[in-house]
Design a protein around this motif. Structure first.
Motif, PDB file in Angstrom:
ATOM      1  N   THR A  21       0.975  -0.522  -0.134  1.00 13.45           N
ATOM      2  CA  THR A  21       0.124   0.248  -0.499  1.00 13.45           C
ATOM      3  C   THR A  21       1.351   1.295   0.079  1.00 13.45           C
ATOM      4  O   THR A  21       0.264   2.495  -0.672  1.00 13.45           O
ATOM      5  N   TRP A  22       1.745   0.921   0.228  1.00  6.18           N
ATOM      6  CA  TRP A  22       2.864   1.944   0.819  1.00  6.18           C
ATOM      7  C   TRP A  22       3.216   2.775  -0.629  1.00  6.18           C
ATOM      8  O   TRP A  22       3.341   4.057  -0.824  1.00  6.18           O
ATOM      9  N   ASN A  23       3.918   1.224  -1.014  1.00  6.85           N
ATOM     10  CA  ASN A  23       4.556   2.045  -2.616  1.00  6.85           C
ATOM     11  C   ASN A  23       3.112   2.375  -3.884  1.00  6.85           C
ATOM     12  O   ASN A  23       3.300   3.029  -4.665  1.00  6.85           O
ATOM     13  N   GLN A  24       1.826   2.178  -3.110  1.00 11.06           N
ATOM     14  CA  GLN A  24       0.755   2.944  -3.870  1.00 11.06           C
ATOM     15  C   GLN A  24       0.361   4.731  -2.948  1.00 11.06           C
ATOM     16  O   GLN A  24       0.554   5.628  -4.731  1.00 11.06           O
ATOM     17  N   ILE A  25       0.869   4.327  -2.092  1.00 13.46           N
ATOM     18  CA  ILE A  25       0.717   5.867  -1.870  1.00 13.46           C
ATOM     19  C   ILE A  25       1.107   7.036  -2.142  1.00 13.46           C
ATOM     20  O   ILE A  25       0.552   8.292  -2.443  1.00 13.46           O
ATOM     21  N   LYS A  26       2.501   6.306  -2.140  1.00 16.04           N
ATOM     22  CA  LYS A  26       3.781   7.111  -2.385  1.00 16.04           C
ATOM     23  C   LYS A  26       3.548   7.601  -3.755  1.00 16.04           C
ATOM     24  O   LYS A  26       4.645   8.800  -3.862  1.00 16.04           O
ATOM     25  N   HIS A  27       2.598   7.455  -4.517  1.00 15.14           N
ATOM     26  CA  HIS A  27       2.926   7.866  -5.978  1.00 15.14           C
ATOM     27  C   HIS A  27       1.551   8.338  -5.801  1.00 15.14           C
ATOM     28  O   HIS A  27       1.514   9.425  -7.494  1.00 15.14           O
ATOM     29  N   THR A  28       0.418   8.516  -5.200  1.00 19.26           N
ATOM     30  CA  THR A  28      -0.959   9.411  -5.354  1.00 19.26           C
ATOM     31  C   THR A  28      -0.251  11.462  -5.603  1.00 19.26           C
ATOM     32  O   THR A  28       1.259  11.364  -4.603  1.00 19.26           O
ATOM     33  N   GLU A  29      -0.980  11.255  -6.076  1.00 12.77           N
ATOM     34  CA  GLU A  29      -1.035  13.586  -6.047  1.00 12.77           C
ATOM     35  C   GLU A  29      -0.988  14.083  -4.756  1.00 12.77           C
ATOM     36  O   GLU A  29      -0.063  14.943  -4.120  1.00 12.77           O
ATOM     37  N   ARG A  30      -1.711  13.616  -3.964  1.00  9.81           N
ATOM     38  CA  ARG A  30      -1.586  13.990  -2.865  1.00  9.81           C
ATOM     39  C   ARG A  30      -0.789  13.858  -1.807  1.00  9.81           C
ATOM     40  O   ARG A  30      -0.413  15.115  -0.891  1.00  9.81           O
ATOM     41  N   ILE A 216       4.690  19.719 -12.190  1.00  7.03           N
ATOM     42  CA  ILE A 216       5.152  18.353 -13.092  1.00  7.03           C
ATOM     43  C   ILE A 216       4.424  16.827 -12.365  1.00  7.03           C
ATOM     44  O   ILE A 216       4.713  16.028 -13.427  1.00  7.03           O
ATOM     45  N   THR A 217       4.687  17.273 -11.345  1.00  5.29           N
ATOM     46  CA  THR A 217       3.784  15.548 -11.083  1.00  5.29           C
ATOM     47  C   THR A 217       2.371  15.780 -11.862  1.00  5.29           C
ATOM     48  O   THR A 217       2.473  14.278 -11.728  1.00  5.29           O
ATOM     49  N   LYS A 221       2.157  12.659 -14.418  1.00  4.74           N
ATOM     50  CA  LYS A 221       0.616  11.504 -14.824  1.00  4.74           C
ATOM     51  C   LYS A 221      -0.482  11.523 -15.770  1.00  4.74           C
ATOM     52  O   LYS A 221      -1.352  11.054 -16.582  1.00  4.74           O
ATOM     53  N   SER A 222      -0.029  12.914 -16.713  1.00  2.00           N
ATOM     54  CA  SER A 222      -0.870  12.989 -18.201  1.00  2.00           C
ATOM     55  C   SER A 222      -0.448  11.882 -18.742  1.00  2.00           C
ATOM     56  O   SER A 222       0.694  12.041 -18.992  1.00  2.00           O
TER      57      SER A 222
ATOM     58  N   LEU B 116      -2.582  19.306 -18.344  1.00  2.00           N
ATOM     59  CA  LEU B 116      -3.124  18.727 -16.942  1.00  2.00           C
ATOM     60  C   LEU B 116      -3.911  17.634 -16.254  1.00  2.00           C
ATOM     61  O   LEU B 116      -4.599  18.087 -15.467  1.00  2.00           O
ATOM     62  N   ARG B 117      -4.423  16.770 -17.447  1.00  2.00           N
ATOM     63  CA  ARG B 117      -5.600  16.030 -17.423  1.00  2.00           C
ATOM     64  C   ARG B 117      -4.625  14.628 -17.080  1.00  2.00           C
ATOM     65  O   ARG B 117      -4.137  14.116 -17.517  1.00  2.00           O
ATOM     66  N   ARG B 118      -5.148  13.881 -15.950  1.00  2.00           N
ATOM     67  CA  ARG B 118      -4.555  12.653 -15.763  1.00  2.00           C
ATOM     68  C   ARG B 118      -5.034  12.225 -16.533  1.00  2.00           C
ATOM     69  O   ARG B 118      -5.874  11.415 -17.475  1.00  2.00           O
ATOM     70  N   ARG B 119      -3.433  10.629 -16.855  1.00  2.00           N
ATOM     71  CA  ARG B 119      -3.867   9.253 -18.817  1.00  2.00           C
ATOM     72  C   ARG B 119      -5.058   8.921 -17.791  1.00  2.00           C
ATOM     73  O   ARG B 119      -6.030   7.725 -18.194  1.00  2.00           O
ATOM     74  N   ASP B 120      -5.205   8.623 -16.366  1.00  2.00           N
ATOM     75  CA  ASP B 120      -6.341   7.525 -15.916  1.00  2.00           C
ATOM     76  C   ASP B 120      -7.814   7.745 -16.173  1.00  2.00           C
ATOM     77  O   ASP B 120      -9.012   7.220 -15.603  1.00  2.00           O
ATOM     78  N   SER B 121      -7.973   8.742 -16.449  1.00  2.00           N
ATOM     79  CA  SER B 121      -9.431   9.637 -17.016  1.00  2.00           C
ATOM     80  C   SER B 121      -9.311   9.144 -18.421  1.00  2.00           C
ATOM     81  O   SER B 121     -10.919  10.173 -18.066  1.00  2.00           O
ATOM     82  N   PHE B 122      -8.928   9.293 -18.412  1.00  2.00           N
ATOM     83  CA  PHE B 122      -9.129   8.808 -20.188  1.00  2.00           C
ATOM     84  C   PHE B 122      -9.903   7.410 -20.688  1.00  2.00           C
ATOM     85  O   PHE B 122      -8.576   6.553 -20.694  1.00  2.00           O
TER      86      PHE B 122
END
Ligand SMILES: Nc1ncnc2c1ncn2[C@@H]1O[C@H](COP(=O)(O)OP(=O)(O)OP(=O)(O)O)[C@@H](O)[C@H]1O
Ligand SMILES: [Mg+2]
Lengths: 380, 253
Positions: A21-30, A216-217, A221-222, B116-122
């Motif tokens: 779960t830590w591995n998942q959490i540390k990549h969240t934007e929040r 940048i984060t 993720k885009s 500015l949009r996350r790719r998991d939202s597509f």
């Protein structure tokens, strides 16, 4: 998908906590956002003031702000080199030009820090468009060298022919002006806020740092984050799936220029000064060292690299006898780290933490690395 | 009118004529194969049609559009996909990401401002990616780095990337080279599905004659850059020039 449920449970309320779960959490934007806020809150204090570390560090609050700004610079540079695989040896052009534009605007037009930083950023973007049109025709080493040439051209231009505007080697001084006409940047706080954040200038710079990390984060993720990496990995393949590689490189270049320009504008506000040395080639070289040392293509890497660089430059430099050799010591550490860990200090740290969880992995990683080094003759 | 047509297509490398006045036409919905000995110019033909190389002379039209002078990404966006002879994947990206890149190109066109949009939202892109992963049977390895796949899987990923661009015409340059018999069988089945269920047109370069004679509607034979024969599998099997040049003399094969 299970990954999403884990992410959601963090964004809501998490009860399971394991390495996974830590591995998942540390990549969240929040998480990234909160970490960067926490970092800004604690950085100046632990680095510049905390009595627990050492009195050598005392009074380094100013250096803390310099490091935050250069971290923004490194993050912007990394977007181009780490994500997209384009190595520019001329990024000083954006840092220096933005600084000048910010200073000139503050002196001749209107002196308001937010606007001044914005003008610096826009100047870097404009330069970025012109530079990209030239540079994106070139490949590999030609791209790097011509970038350097453009930056050096601007350096000489600012130094001699434009001396009326730039004041040459004396540089431009900017008077301190209040934020939005109201908030004094040098106002110092007392109590806890004063201990942690010291003054409004630090908060001003720290807020930009957090915003850039968040931006940048999000880019990472885009779709751009993915497409930039695809271009880095295999440009031909990326074109053959139907993507306009040139335009995506252009976008990466402009985004990078904008972020570096932001750093240049902030530097002008922070130091109340803009000078020709910010265009100098060694600035372009330093940013490569910081980014590669910290860890290319990662988020924390450029920040760590910047910190280590300034630690050597600002602090080891001040040590008796040893201090004279700070550049040599930095070069040695750089070579050692990058030779053993191509992913820089951050790669080294993630390796260690992985090993703490699973000693067997440490062993196999070490073996892998040794066999890699042997088989490639260490020339990775 | 044919979907793809070349007229007098010629490609010279210095003194070497790799393609010598090639005329081919591919109809919509058919599977054509291109055979010929090593160095005959098969890959060069694909490279010249898909924009990797520009022809020395001749025309290429796809669905009425002149392809000569267009960039590879523009040709891909018209609906011409390809898988490469040597696996051309994105090594440090995961299997899923490799396919996703192509899915974004198929769904969003050659460029779009969406950083500015996350790719998991597509959702459409995610769905298409998952569909391809299932089709090519790589879903269990979706989160592995592409570079750590065994060779046969890399070859399959190569095909999967080509598929994910959602082409109308797909060039496959020796897709089964280096695959195990099971993987080869799977790929042959997949090719059948692409034709019947997905309605694709396929241009196949293949060394395995059993596969070629089995799946092709028509076969082109290239020899030293020249098209020496064309026809149905039966016609090609009996063609004297083909037997001479490719199937190894009079009897045999
Ligand atoms: N980029 C290039 N530059 C110079 N010569 C080339 C180039 N590409 C191909 N050739 C030459 O053109 C000829 C045709 O090569 P091509 O790769 O098209 O053959 P092929 O039919 O695909 O062979 P194979 O079955 O081995 O894949 C060969 O003699 C090759 O050496
Ligand atoms: Mg070939």
């Amino acid at each position: 998908m299970s990954m999403d449920t884990i992410r959601n449970s963090f964004d809501g309320d998490s009860s399971v906590l394991s390495w996974e779960t830590w591995n998942q959490i540390k990549h969240t934007e929040r998480f990234v956002f909160l970490s960067s806020v926490l970092f800004v809150l604690l950085f100046s204090y632990t680095f510049g003031r905390a009595p627990v570390i050492s009195d050598v560090f005392q009074g380094y609050h100013g250096l803390a702000m310099t490091i935050l700004i250069w971290s923004i610079f490194a993050l912007g540079f990394n977007l181009l080199l780490g994500q997209t695989g384009l190595l520019s040896f001329g990024h000083a052009m954006f840092f220096g030009t933005a600084s000048y534009a910010a200073a000139l605007f503050a002196i001749h037009v209107y002196n308001e820090p937010l606007l001044v930083v914005l003008v610096g950023t826009l100047a870097a973007v404009t330069l970025g468009v012109v530079a990209a049109l030239i540079l994106l025709r070139l490949h590999t080493v030609y791209f790097s060298i011509v970038a350097l040439a453009i930056a050096q051209f601007l350096y000489f231009l600012a130094r001699e022919p434009l001396v009326e505007v730039t004041k040459g080697i004396n540089g431009l001084d900017i008077p301190r002006a209040p934020l939005l006409g109201l908030v004094e940047l040098e106002h110092e706080y007392s109590g806890l806020v004063g201990t942690l954040l010291v003054n409004n200038l630090y908060i001003f710079i720290g807020a930009f740092f957090v915003a850039v990390v968040a931006l940048i984060t999000r880019i990472r993720k885009s779709p751009y984050g993915l497409i930039f990496k695809a271009i880095r990995e295999n440009e031909t393949r990326t074109a053959f799936v139907g993507l306009d590689v040139w335009r995506y490189k252009f976008a990466a270049f402009i985004l990078s220029a904008a972020i570096v320009g932001l750093a240049g504008g902030l530097m002008a506000v922070n130091t109340q000064f803009a000078g020709v040395e910010r265009l100098y080639w060694s600035v372009s070289g330093d940013i490569v060292v910081m980014t590669v040392l910290g860890g290319l293509g990662t988020l924390a890497g450029p920040v760590i690299g910047t910190f280590v660089f300034f630690y050597f430059k600002g602090i080891v430099n001040g040590f008796p006898t040893l201090g004279n050799y700070w550049l040599l010591l930095l070069a040695l550490s750089f070579t050692a780290v990058v030779w053993a860990y191509p992913d820089g200090i951050w790669g080294m740290l993630t390796d260690f933490t992985a090993a703490l969880r699973d000693p067997k992995e440490l062993l196999s990683n070490a073996r892998q690395r040794i066999s890699d080094l042997v088989s490639t003759g260490g020339d990775r | 009118m044919a979907l793809l047509e070349t007229r007098g297509l010629t490609k010279e490398f210095g003194g070497l004529t790799a393609l010598d006045g090639v005329d081919i036409a591919v109809e919509e919905g058919e599977l054509v194969s291109l055979i010929g000995p090593n160095g005959a110019g098969k890959s060069t033909l694909i490279n010249t049609i898909t924009g990797q190389l520009s022809p020395t002379a001749g025309d290429v039209t796809y669905a009425g559009t002149d392809l000569v002078g267009m960039k590879p990404f523009e040709i891909a966006q018209l609906g011409v996909g390809r898988s490469f002879q040597t696996a051309s994947i994105l090594p440090e990206l995961t299997v899923r990401e490799n396919i996703q890149v192509a899915s974004f190109a198929a769904e969003h066109g050659s460029f779009r401002v969406n950083f500015l949009r996350r790719r998991d939202s597509f959702d459409a892109v995610q769905e298409q990616t998952n569909e391809i992963l299932e089709t090519i049977d790589l879903d269990s390895k979706a989160d592995m780095d592409a570079q750590s796949l065994p060779y046969g899987d890399k070859r399959r990923l190569e095909v999967a990337i080509g598929l994910a661009t959602d082409p109308d015409l797909l060039f496959m340059d020796e897709p089964t080279a280096g695959m195990s018999p099971t993987e080869t069988e799977m790929t042959v089945d997949l090719i059948g599905d692409l034709l019947t269920d997905w309605g694709m047109t396929i241009f196949l370069v293949e060394h395995d004659m059993d596969i070629v004679f089995d799946v092709s509607d028509r076969i082109f034979t290239l020899h030293q850059g020249q098209l020496i024969a064309r026809g149905t599998p039966e016609e090609i099997r009996e063609h004297p020039a083909v037997r001479e040049a490719y199937l190894g003399g009079g009897d045999g094969a």
